[in-house]
Design a protein around this motif. Structure first.
Motif, PDB file in Angstrom:
ATOM      1  N   PHE A 101      30.431   2.395 -15.919  1.00  0.00           N
ATOM      2  CA  PHE A 101      30.107   1.726 -17.179  1.00  0.00           C
ATOM      3  C   PHE A 101      28.700   1.129 -17.117  1.00  0.00           C
ATOM      4  CE2 PHE A 101      29.968  -2.105 -19.813  1.00  0.00           C
ATOM      5  CZ  PHE A 101      30.339  -1.604 -21.044  1.00  0.00           C
ATOM      6  N   GLY A 102      28.381   0.500 -15.998  1.00  0.00           N
ATOM      7  CA  GLY A 102      27.046  -0.068 -15.834  1.00  0.00           C
ATOM      8  C   GLY A 102      25.959   0.991 -15.895  1.00  0.00           C
ATOM      9  N   LYS A 103      26.244   2.176 -15.323  1.00  0.00           N
ATOM     10  CA  LYS A 103      25.257   3.257 -15.372  1.00  0.00           C
ATOM     11  C   LYS A 103      25.005   3.714 -16.808  1.00  0.00           C
ATOM     12  CE  LYS A 103      25.916   5.306 -10.781  1.00  0.00           C
ATOM     13  NZ  LYS A 103      26.315   6.524 -10.037  1.00  0.00           N
ATOM     14  N   ILE A 104      26.082   3.929 -17.553  1.00  0.00           N
ATOM     15  CA  ILE A 104      25.941   4.375 -18.941  1.00  0.00           C
ATOM     16  C   ILE A 104      25.159   3.357 -19.753  1.00  0.00           C
ATOM     17  CG2 ILE A 104      27.253   4.604 -21.101  1.00  0.00           C
ATOM     18  CD1 ILE A 104      27.272   7.181 -19.710  1.00  0.00           C
ATOM     19  N   MET A 105      25.500   2.085 -19.584  1.00  0.00           N
ATOM     20  CA  MET A 105      24.816   1.056 -20.354  1.00  0.00           C
ATOM     21  C   MET A 105      23.356   0.940 -19.925  1.00  0.00           C
ATOM     22  SD  MET A 105      27.111   0.373 -22.434  1.00  0.00           S
ATOM     23  CE  MET A 105      26.001  -0.675 -23.352  1.00  0.00           C
TER      24      MET A 105
ATOM     25  N   VAL B 212      28.684  -6.607 -28.036  1.00  0.00           N
ATOM     26  CA  VAL B 212      27.299  -6.372 -27.613  1.00  0.00           C
ATOM     27  C   VAL B 212      27.130  -4.998 -26.954  1.00  0.00           C
ATOM     28  CG1 VAL B 212      25.511  -7.106 -25.976  1.00  0.00           C
ATOM     29  CG2 VAL B 212      26.555  -8.768 -27.514  1.00  0.00           C
ATOM     30  N   PRO B 213      27.981  -4.610 -25.990  1.00  0.00           N
ATOM     31  CA  PRO B 213      27.830  -3.260 -25.422  1.00  0.00           C
ATOM     32  C   PRO B 213      27.989  -2.158 -26.465  1.00  0.00           C
ATOM     33  CG  PRO B 213      29.221  -4.611 -24.014  1.00  0.00           C
ATOM     34  CD  PRO B 213      29.045  -5.361 -25.293  1.00  0.00           C
ATOM     35  N   VAL B 214      28.873  -2.370 -27.445  1.00  0.00           N
ATOM     36  CA  VAL B 214      29.049  -1.400 -28.526  1.00  0.00           C
ATOM     37  C   VAL B 214      27.737  -1.221 -29.276  1.00  0.00           C
ATOM     38  CG1 VAL B 214      30.304  -0.875 -30.661  1.00  0.00           C
ATOM     39  CG2 VAL B 214      31.482  -1.996 -28.756  1.00  0.00           C
ATOM     40  N   ALA B 215      27.110  -2.337 -29.640  1.00  0.00           N
ATOM     41  CA  ALA B 215      25.853  -2.276 -30.375  1.00  0.00           C
ATOM     42  C   ALA B 215      24.726  -1.690 -29.509  1.00  0.00           C
ATOM     43  CB  ALA B 215      25.471  -3.675 -30.859  1.00  0.00           C
TER      44      ALA B 215
END
Length: 880
Positions: free
Chosen positions: A522-526, A860-863
């Motif tokens: 998840f951290g990589k994608i973000m 926030v991650p969604v946006a």
């Protein structure tokens, strides 16, 4: 040259979904790359359009091309339609341009009649096999073409067999199957006054016409509306030679995903049934085996299937779902499509495929549905509470997630409670396409039947809902749909239960939720998303805790700190009530001083948490009556506790009450009518900023925003109070700070006067919730049912409070931006509203030049992801 209307499977490709439908296009692609697919042809969506243009009649050109393709199919297979010695039998299926799982029906064994069923028996040497397939044909044909309720065939079979089962040891005798065929035929005649035609050509034409008509049938139209699937270009139809998974112990049927759709692990995931039809698996009638068991029973077929999945992943560069049939040891792939997956699996698959050089990082970012990652951010059960919770049922972990809600037993019950804001858990025997609205309204789903590939689990995964299937006899639903039995206890509709889709468990009562642990893939994608996006993402935060939460999720500042929300904690509400209800000026000043110190402490903590990131603080923006006690009795109790006169308190309260408070004394109007409130807030903000700068040894990035402005005179009146008070505080402290003044654009008039407003401010913040309400004349809180009805009737394409209305609200925003930046080219623009987590809305904000969006911490991650995708799609993102 005339337009082609019907395509052989060796004539198309996966790029032709608008023409061949998803199913037809992917069959063509697989045929092209050598995957074993039963041969056939696809009637295009253009033929569907012509059908409706011709008033529901078959176009002669379409009929001629179908006849030619049937002849070609006969040549390829060496069989002939209607041949009493070597008959060609067909599977006829609807094929939409996008997945419509379970919504479009299928006719199997088309071409069977009293002569060809005998030929099928001679060819296979198995009369039971021939009769079972005749039953399938009669049921599937008459339900689609003649309108007979398919459940009535199931009831007849159940009565004959004692249980609806096709396990080898429980097969009906040949005599019973022959009797059942006559009962099927009698039912059809009783229901319709007609018989299933014997002529295979007539069967085929009737079947194609029925499939074309189903596109505009009420159930399919409702399905499309729920999933926002357009009417155009229509439905394609695939026609293929039949292959049989129920042809004996060396045959079977199954579904496979090229990776685990729950975790994303690179392994085959799916189910298989020996000597069975695909409908057996879809209905959850029998319990299928895992593919790993199939590997032991059919090692060669399993190895071939694994190799095909690798080919499909390489070709489509994505996780693939496929349906397959094994006929006497030979493997056929019946269809493939992009596999549904959980948010966890989507993230892991995208990251892994980058490392496998199947896709690049931009593609990986585009692969993740921004809304779906909310599942990763949602709370899970507190393990200590879950450990002690009473398990009332166990089943298959069909879709991950945890949910608590009130118990309901039908889609209608779910919708009723959902509309009044209650969370619900939908418990049913199983689900189908008609239950989609109820599934959408539910926090979680439990079914007695089904498996990991059933309708309920697929729909739940697609919508991000927790789901537990196949709980079987652990739960027994009452016939009146008002209760269920679990063990020796009865649970009634409306009681709370909890479900864990990660573990396949159903619990009694409510279980406390805890935040998730986010890291790794998840951290990589973000991180990749942040590399590509250009729009900033801030958080809405009213407390230091919310500010920290937003920062933990990657926020780049606070886009909206709502002052009024700070007064709802602890004894603050009573303090604020004392301030607005006290007539004595001296007592009011004492209370305001106490409130100022509380707010100053909050603002100081927020500034230190944000560590120099922008903080946008909106002055008070709620009608004062929202802070009043609800009743006269509560008002009297407040007066006594606050040592105030009941009469004076009642007098002030009466003066504050309004018939339409959201359009009354709120926003900047409060600051004008009660400048002491604006002064108090400004003192708290500026003094907190000074203290934070001295503590952090760095500058605070501060915006003070004036809400609900309609005129420049109004704005300047409040601005003068802010500026004068700020200068006074800075002079007294001997510390000068930089700050900006902004204006909320929430009223159409403010947007129309944006050039004048821009002369006085440094920032605009569009409050799209209020702006949409005022543009539409609709209350966001009171019109959910009306909006739903408007969407159903096609008046609204979607909910304007969830997806920005480009044609109305959007154009108003664009006008305001043009006017404002004509005066100040570097005017900073933000959006804070419910649409900031919506993918389409964020792309629109990117298009019109918005600098940042602001949303709740968990969104926030969604946006961030939506902003990255918008930048990539518009070609404005940073390069890899």
């Amino acid at each position: 040259m005339d337009k082609k209307l019907v395509y052989s499977l060796n004539e198309g490709s996966s790029e032709m979904t608008e023409i061949l439908g998803e199913k037809g296009a992917n069959l063509a692609e697989m045929t092209k790359i050598g995957i074993p697919v039963p041969f056939g042809f696809t009637i295009s969506t253009e033929a569907c359009s012509r059908f409706y243009e011709n008033g529901g009649k078959m176009d002669p050109a379409v009929r001629a091309e179908i006849c030619a393709k049937v002849s070609e199919l006969e040549d390829v297979t060496g069989k002939n339609l209607g041949d009493p010695e070597n008959p060609l039998l067909l599977a006829v299926r609807g094929s939409a341009p996008v997945p419509m799982n379970g919504a479009l029906k299928t006719i199997l064994n088309l071409g069977l009649n009293r002569d060809t069923v005998n030929a099928l028996e001679k060819m296979t040497g198995d009369k039971r096999f021939a009769l079972n397939n005749m039953l399938d044909f009669l049921a599937s044909y008459s339900s689609l073409v003649m309108g007979v309720d398919e459940d009535k065939f199931i009831d007849l079979y159940t009565q004959k067999s004692g249980q609806f089962c096709t396990d080898k040891d429980d097969l009906l005798s040949i005599g019973e199957l022959e009797d059942l065929e006559e009962e099927y035929r009698n039912l059809i005649h009783e229901e319709t006054g007609a018989d299933v035609p014997e002529d295979p050509i007539e069967q085929l034409e009737n079947g194609i016409l029925a499939l074309l008509r189903q596109w505009m049938s009420p159930d399919v139209v409702s399905y499309r509306k729920i999933r926002q699937i357009p009417d155009e270009p229509g439905e394609a139809i695939t026609v293929q030679a039949m292959v049989y998974g129920n042809a004996g112990s060396s045959s079977g049927t199954g579904v496979v995903l090229s990776r685990d759709p729950t975790s994303g692990e690179k392994r085959l995931y799916g189910e298989f049934m020996i000597n069975a039809k695909g409908s057996d698996m879809q209905r959850g009638i029998r319990t299928p085996m895992e593919l790993s068991i199939m590997g032991a029973a059919f090692p060669d077929v399993y190895d071939r299937l694994k190799h095909i999945c690798e080919i499909l992943e390489t070709q489509y560069r994505d996780l693939q779902y496929a349906e397959f049939t094994v006929q006497k040891g030979k493997l056929y792939i019946l269809q493939t499509r992009r596999g549904r997956r959980t948010a966890q699996a989507a993230v892991r698959t995208a990251v892994d495929m980058v490392s496998e050089n199947l896709i690049d990082r931009k593609t990986a970012v585009l692969r993740i549905d921004p809304v779906s990652i909310e599942n990763l951010l949602a709370p899970r059960f507190d393990p200590e509470q879950e450990k002690d919770a009473k398990v009332i049922a166990e089943g298959i972990e069909a879709s991950p997630g945890c949910a608590c809600g009130r118990l309901v037993f039908s889609a209608e019950q779910a919708l009723q409670l959902h509309q009044i804001g209650e969370p619900v858990i939908l418990v049913q025997k199983d689900t189908d396409a008609e239950d989609l609205a109820g599934i959408y309204a539910s926090a979680g789903i439990v079914t007695q039947r089904g498996a990991t590939t059933s309708h309920a689990s697929g729909a739940a995964r697609a919508m991000g809902k927790a789901c537990v299937t196949s709980v079987g006899d652990d739960l027994e639903i009452a016939d009146d749909l008002n209760s269920m039995q679990a063990g020796d206890k009865t649970y009634y509709r409306g009681e709370y239960i909890s479900i864990n889709g990660f573990r396949g468990r159903v619990y009694e009562g409510q279980i406390h939720m805890i935040p998730p642990d986010l890291s790794g893939d998840f951290g990589k994608i973000m991180g990749w998303a942040d590399e590509f996006r250009t729009m900033k993402v801030r958080t809405n935060a009213n407390t230091p805790e919310e500010a920290k939460q937003g920062m933990d999720f990657g926020a780049e500042g606070i886009g909206l700190c709502r002052s009024e929300h700070m007064f709802y904690q602890g004894n603050r509400l009573q303090l604020f009530q004392r301030m607005i209800l006290t007539e004595d000026p001296e007592k009011r000043r004492e209370v305001m001083e106490e409130i100022k110190q509380i707010q100053r402490a909050d603002y100081y903590e927020i500034f230190t948490v944000m560590e120099g990131f922008p903080v946008s603080i909106r002055l008070l923006d709620l009608p004062l009556q929202d802070f009043l006690p609800d009743s006269r009795r509560e008002l009297a109790a407040f007066a006594e506790e606050a040592d105030l006169s009941v009469g004076s308190v009642q007098r002030v309260a009466d003066s504050l009450r309004e018939n339409n408070p959201m359009l009354g004394r709120r926003g900047c109007r409060l600051c004008i009518m009660h400048p002491e409130i604006a002064e108090m807030q400004t003192e708290a903000i500026i003094s907190a900023a000074i203290e934070a700068e001295e503590k952090m040894k760095r500058q605070v990035d501060l915006e003070i925003v004036v809400p609900l402005v309609i005129s420049v005179h109004e704005l300047n009146t409040v601005k003068e109070v802010i500026s004068r008070t700020a200068q006074k505080v800075m002079k007294e402290s001997g510390h000068k700070i930089e700050y900006r003044i902004g204006s909320m654009l929430e009223v159409p008039r403010a947007c129309m006067r944006a050039d004048a407003l821009a002369e006085s401010v440094d920032t605009f913040s569009f409050g799209t919730n209020d702006l949409t309400q005022m543009m539409y004349g609709l209350s966001r809180s009171d019109t959910a049912g009306l909006i739903s009805e408007y969407i159903d009737q096609g008046i609204f394409p979607n909910d304007p409070f969830k997806t920005i209305d480009r044609e109305g609200v959007g154009k108003m925003m664009q006008r305001a931006i043009t006017l404002g930046r004509r005066v100040k080219p570097n005017l900073r623009l933000g959006v804070c509203g419910a649409q900031t987590g919506d993918q389409d809305s964020v792309q629109f904000f990117q298009e019109i030049g918005i600098n940042y969006v602001s949303c709740s911490p968990f969104r926030v991650p969604v946006a961030r992801l939506a902003a990255a995708q918008a930048a990539i799609r518009l070609g404005s993102g940073k390069d890899e």
